[in-house]
Design a protein around this motif. Sequence first.
Motif, PDB file in Angstrom:
ATOM      1  N   LEU A 125      -6.518  -0.681  -6.746  1.00 59.29           N
ATOM      2  CA  LEU A 125      -5.042  -1.099  -7.476  1.00 59.29           C
ATOM      3  C   LEU A 125      -5.651  -1.846  -8.021  1.00 59.29           C
ATOM      4  N   GLY A 432      -5.561   0.420  -0.235  1.00 56.22           N
ATOM      5  CA  GLY A 432      -5.481  -0.539  -1.543  1.00 56.22           C
ATOM      6  C   GLY A 432      -6.397  -1.579  -0.891  1.00 56.22           C
ATOM      7  N   LEU A 518      -3.430   5.489  -6.040  1.00 54.76           N
ATOM      8  CA  LEU A 518      -3.372   4.636  -6.326  1.00 54.76           C
ATOM      9  C   LEU A 518      -2.552   4.279  -8.194  1.00 54.76           C
TER      10      LEU A 518
END
Length: 526
Positions: A125, A432, A518
Amino acid sequence: MTVTAPTQQLRVLAAPGHRHDEILTPAALDFVGRLVEAFAPRRRDLMKERRRQALRLASGSPLDFPMVTATVRADDGWRVASPAPGLTDRRVEITGPPDRRMAVNALNSGAQVWMADFEDATAPLWDNIVGGQLTLLDAVERRLDFTTPEGKEYRLATIMVRPRGWHLDEEHLEYECRPVPAALVDFGLYFFHCAQRQIDAGRGPYFYLPKLENRYEARLWNDVFLLAQDLLGIPRGTVRATVLIETITAAFEMEEILRELREHSAGLNAGRWDYLFSVIKTFGHRTDFLLPDRAKVTMTAPFLRAYTELLVRTCHRRGGHAIGGMAAQVPGKDPAANEAALAKVRLDKEHEAEDGFDGSWVAHPALVPVCRKVFDGVLGARPHQFDRTRDEVEVTPADLLSVRRISGPPTTDGVRTNISVALRYYAAWLRGQGAVALDGLMEDAATAEIARVQIWQWLRHRVVDRETVELILDEESTALGAQYPYTSVEDVRALFEQTALRHELPLFFTPDAYSRHLVRRAEVQA
């Protein structure tokens, strides 16, 4: 600090975040852009060569020590650079993602080195990537809290940074309408902000290099180091890098890789799970490379013994560190289970120390004393055991490829474990989180890779039937939804099906999953 401007601007395609402006300064972006301009075309060519090599090996071409570099291996006259400040004694290294909590725990753990991992332990991320750079800058500036409530200040570990591999892009940055090589982003931002600061603190900019497949990829990194040092007026040879030997092709070019990085080399590391992943990915089409349950593939297996012994011999022959593999155990609440786990760690580290390794990796601070005690017992006051040149070791290509000696049928429990671990890791990664405690082990992307390619290999060779896999996948998907009710089980299951159940095996699960899930682009910043 003068940096030559690139011909085009590096553009940020992500929304601004908290303190991002401290990292994504115009000068830092110009610096990364200069690296991209200089090296992105070579990187693209090397990735094409990876695919060509994979096709050659799949078509039956033998894997051997390169004939054209025989003189490099035969020449006893060259050595890598002497250990840099803070990298002389590396008996315990702790690894983990570059978040603030990990940084404090790792730097205070008593380990000699903290490897801040943007590769396998970080879900990429954008906030994780920039946040990791902020953590490193704050650590170097000593803005993190390294003092106990009683006022005791810890001795801090040396920082090494593992950038993402050459195969990955950073899609939140764009240069000439292309995504930027993620490796150059992670390296460049850290180097720009922290290299001189580390030198001023008596250390230096130190790195771990992942997923290299041959000497040419090491040469590319060496040229990156040379240009980066020149651009910032830092003496050549200040950068030091340890290469993870975690691909089967790199195992055949260890000496050549050290030679390419010679003035910047800090030795080699044995990356276990990624190495097994590479073996299956490279030779999964062959029945003589079938592996049993991964829990049964220990470091005593002949082909893994050949790999680690050759690594130690190569490093010590050339005056570099040989760093052992990961101890991934995570202590829990059960004292008996903890003792059993620590006993496994102790035995593993004893084997490494006795084989000549100079240090090893742990994933949790509680494992540092165990690893330290083992290496203290072998090293004593010495910082390493370069004097153990292991001249008696003779490793042939057949030794490195002798997988068939441990072949065996997978068990239903092994199938279930791989599916369960892959699903749970994918779920965390999509949220994440790149380092996850599962079943008493700290798992990262390398774990998911070995888990999913084993399922693919077993299905390909029909040692496991598809009905069994799909039944277990149904059960484990249901269990995942019950355990993590806010997880998109559909996304997780689709990712598993795409990466483990297709006829053609994707080389990595991360690139496509990153692009699909992402990447969060915003309007381009001016």
